[in-house]
Design an enzyme around this catalytic site. Structure first.
Site, PDB file in Angstrom:
ATOM      1  N   THR A 178       0.856  -1.178   0.000  1.00 33.66           N
ATOM      2  CA  THR A 178       0.000   0.000   0.000  1.00 33.66           C
ATOM      3  C   THR A 178       0.891   1.227   0.000  1.00 33.66           C
ATOM      4  OG1 THR A 178      -1.386   1.372   1.476  1.00 33.66           O
ATOM      5  CG2 THR A 178      -0.209  -0.447   2.480  1.00 33.66           C
ATOM      6  N   CYS A 230      -1.760   5.003  -5.463  1.00 35.62           N
ATOM      7  CA  CYS A 230      -2.541   4.142  -4.583  1.00 35.62           C
ATOM      8  C   CYS A 230      -2.605   2.799  -5.283  1.00 35.62           C
ATOM      9  CB  CYS A 230      -3.945   4.707  -4.352  1.00 35.62           C
ATOM     10  SG  CYS A 230      -5.018   3.597  -3.429  1.00 35.62           S
ATOM     11  N   GLU A 241      -4.679   0.566  -5.474  1.00 38.23           N
ATOM     12  CA  GLU A 241      -5.940   0.165  -6.106  1.00 38.23           C
ATOM     13  C   GLU A 241      -6.219   0.902  -7.404  1.00 38.23           C
ATOM     14  OE1 GLU A 241      -6.071  -1.329  -2.140  1.00 38.23           O
ATOM     15  OE2 GLU A 241      -5.923   0.779  -2.710  1.00 38.23           O
TER      16      GLU A 241
END
Length: 231
Positions: A83, A197, A199
């Site tokens: 992350t 990020c 994602e």
């Protein structure tokens, strides 16, 4: 092959991508039956999300340190925090370990510098875009000028990450919104965009912007592979 320790589950959608890309990379280099030597500690992201938005970074630091120690004790040779946002506490984690933390901003900054880019736009969570832990590292270590979207755009980028992408929801209108936000960064002088990020790469692809995109998930995985297979 070195053992890779993965701090994941933040969210599991991107952690699953880390696992897949690591194993595909080892298979491509070593043969069809080969796979990555790795250990995964997966958090319940609902708890992590709540603590982030409560500004409980000390609690988060202790949780990640505890998990990292378990991975080290289990035999990890290197630590990968899956992350961008939680690299806010990466230095505190590394200080408690005897194994290195492969920092996502270092891998990204090195790749960008190799491409000759100096001014980059940064997309990510509010924490990554607004706090200094990520931007300053890119500036101080790699000489990059980092620009972020304006406040309304930052709120939308963050909302889409937490309301949609961590739940695996890919919404076409959100892709259009990211395209528009990236276009505004380019108009402000960005020569490339960091997908900061892990994602975002689920939503945004090459071709969604007129300048190069730097996918931090893929770059981080590549750095971990290079170290794991260096011998």
């Amino acid at each position: 092959m070195r053992m890779i320790g993965l701090l994941g589950g933040m969210s599991w959608e991107s952690s699953a991508m880390y696992y897949r890309l690591l194993n595909e990379g080892v298979r491509d280099r070593l043969g069809p039956a080969s796979s990555a030597r790795c250990l995964l500690w997966s958090f319940d992201f609902a708890e992590i999300k709540t603590l982030q938005h409560c500004d409980a970074w000390d609690v988060l630091t202790e949780k990640l340190i505890e998990a990292a120690r378990h991975l080290e004790k289990a035999g990890a040779d290197d630590l990968v925090i899956c992350t961008n946002t939680m690299h806010r506490v990466a230095e505190a984690i590394e200080a408690e370990l005897s194994i290195p933390v492969l920092h996502i901003a270092d891998a990204t900054g090195e790749r960008i510098r190799q491409c000759g880019v100096r001014r980059v736009g940064l997309l990510g969570t509010i924490f990554t875009m607004e706090q200094d832990f990520y931007k300053n590292r890119l500036t101080e270590r790699f000489g990059l000028e980092v620009i972020v979207p304006d406040k309304p755009d930052r709120k939308e980028v963050h909302r889409i990450i937490y309301d949609e992408l961590v739940a695996g929801q890919i919404v076409e209108s959100s892709r259009d919104l990211y395209r528009a936000i990236m276009a505004r960064l380019v108009a402000s002088g960005a020569e490339a965009i960091i997908l900061g990020c892990t994602e975002i790469m689920l939503l945004v692809r090459d071709g969604d912007c007129d300048v190069p995109l730097f996918d931090t998930t893929a770059i981080h995985v590549q750095a971990a592979l290079e170290r794991a297979l260096a011998d």
